[in-house]
Scaffold this active site. Sequence first.
Site, PDB file in Angstrom:
ATOM      1  N   LYS A   6      39.794  42.530  51.037  1.00  0.00           N
ATOM      2  CA  LYS A   6      38.515  42.851  51.691  1.00  0.00           C
ATOM      3  C   LYS A   6      38.579  42.848  53.227  1.00  0.00           C
ATOM      4  CE  LYS A   6      35.424  42.200  47.840  1.00  0.00           C
ATOM      5  NZ  LYS A   6      35.976  41.534  46.672  1.00  0.00           N
ATOM      6  N   PHE A  22      35.759  35.620  39.740  1.00  0.00           N
ATOM      7  CA  PHE A  22      36.132  37.034  39.773  1.00  0.00           C
ATOM      8  C   PHE A  22      37.469  37.167  40.492  1.00  0.00           C
ATOM      9  CE2 PHE A  22      36.454  41.299  41.462  1.00  0.00           C
ATOM     10  CZ  PHE A  22      36.183  42.046  40.331  1.00  0.00           C
ATOM     11  N   ASP A  54      42.199  32.220  45.839  1.00  0.00           N
ATOM     12  CA  ASP A  54      41.824  33.624  45.950  1.00  0.00           C
ATOM     13  C   ASP A  54      40.803  33.724  47.076  1.00  0.00           C
ATOM     14  OD1 ASP A  54      40.606  36.101  45.811  1.00  0.00           O
ATOM     15  OD2 ASP A  54      40.528  36.174  43.624  1.00  0.00           O
TER      16      ASP A  54
HETATM   17  C1  LIG Z   1      36.820  41.706  45.497  1.00  0.00           C
HETATM   18  C2  LIG Z   1      37.579  40.569  44.937  1.00  0.00           C
HETATM   19  C3  LIG Z   1      38.777  40.769  44.226  1.00  0.00           C
HETATM   20  C4  LIG Z   1      39.315  42.135  43.870  1.00  0.00           C
HETATM   21  O1  LIG Z   1      39.599  42.905  44.993  1.00  0.00           O
HETATM   22  P1  LIG Z   1      39.793  44.496  44.803  1.00  0.00           P
HETATM   23  O2  LIG Z   1      40.186  44.964  46.168  1.00  0.00           O
HETATM   24  O3  LIG Z   1      38.472  45.039  44.355  1.00  0.00           O
HETATM   25  O4  LIG Z   1      40.848  44.699  43.787  1.00  0.00           O
HETATM   26  C5  LIG Z   1      39.458  39.644  43.804  1.00  0.00           C
HETATM   27  N1  LIG Z   1      39.002  38.414  44.045  1.00  0.00           N
HETATM   28  C6  LIG Z   1      37.866  38.180  44.727  1.00  0.00           C
HETATM   29  C7  LIG Z   1      37.440  36.786  44.993  1.00  0.00           C
HETATM   30  C8  LIG Z   1      37.103  39.259  45.182  1.00  0.00           C
HETATM   31  O5  LIG Z   1      35.950  39.036  45.817  1.00  0.00           O
END
Ligand SMILES: *Cc1c(COP(=O)(O)O)cnc(C)c1O
Length: 383
Positions: free
Chosen positions: A244, A130, A215
């Site tokens: 986050k 994701f 990421d």
């Molecule tokens: C939550 C998340 C995102 C996206 O972040 P947003 O602030 O919702 O755009 C991208 N990568 C990972 C691994 C995430 O957990």
Amino acid sequence: MTQTQALMQFSERPPPTMVRGEGIYLWDEQDRRYLDLVQGWAVNCLGHSPRVIADALAAQATRVLNVGPAYHNQPAHWLATRLSALSGLSRVCFACSGAEANEVALKLARKWGQLHRSGAFEVLTTRDSFHGRTLALTSATGKASFEGAFPPAVPGFRKVPYDDLEAMEAAISGDTVAVMVEPIQGEAGVVVPTPGYLRGLRALCDRKGILLIADEIQTGMGRTGPLFAHQSEAVRPDIMTLGKGLGAGVPVSALLCRAELDCFAPGDHGGTFAGHALLCSVGLAVVEALTEPGAALERERTAQAFEQLLHRLAAKHGLGVRGRGFLWALVLPQPRAAHVRDKAFERGLLLNAARPDVLRLMPPLNLERAQLQQIEQLLTAVL
Ligand SMILES: *Cc1c(COP(=O)(O)O)cnc(C)c1O
């Protein structure tokens, strides 16, 4: 009631409206209290409404709220300095969401490919990954439900099985400019790769002369134990994205990279709220809280106690456990996670059903001993 049809809904939510939060607890309009193990989706690393964030917001809001992209502000420079020192990645760029930071990572990788890899542009990502919900990141994300959504897909991405170095090596072509992975797949249900996977990817990317993008939007800021998850394998990505936990509840995100990769020309990137003074002042307060003397040791102890608690529950109820630090999954023998989540809600415990058979637990990093007991009691009752 405060709810209205005017607000678009993207997912099903339980009926109550939440009005107040403190530490591990949330309260609804009826003043019902919930013990929250979702914490804004692994965002509130310091719990709900932490004092340090309220103070940072108040102080910066009265000093200067917004300087805008046309001028320098202090908090952006301070936060960039701290993050680069802590990560060893010496260039930092800010944004307001995880997706936005990942978009910058993709733009930077493509720009670098244009300049240094004869136009290589393709980014390899992993199945079930994701990375965000913009058009490009919907295409980059490996979630099956995103496949074929909003056609046509943005070109330039290919998905490879996670935790499979051979498959990754086989997928690399002359067009490939980068590999983008989560050190632990969060949304997939807390999928922890085999030890050495990141180290293997690092070596592979070095050998092929391509970039490794971590990421760490979910795994960063102490969520999995170390400040950044990749530190547990003693490797450094070329690019890292944070979101986050960086703002502990306030929307701030960042891209970090090696100085040599900072190849944007003037005008290539920007953003009205990029490096916003208020948001960066909060990020700075979060970094200070997470790195103050003794904080790392305290986190390690708490994480250990939480892990032991989960293993006790798993043994008692015949469940699987996986995760690190403060990011855990309980794997149920049957696909009943949504049902368990709803039963837990009735008892005042907030859980996330990440998969049909997976409950995800994302407590604040500063949870207390007494709360651990309460979590164990609630989970025991629910399971
Ligand atoms: C939550 C998340 C995102 C996206 O972040 P947003 O602030 O919702 O755009 C991208 N990568 C990972 C691994 C995430 O957990």
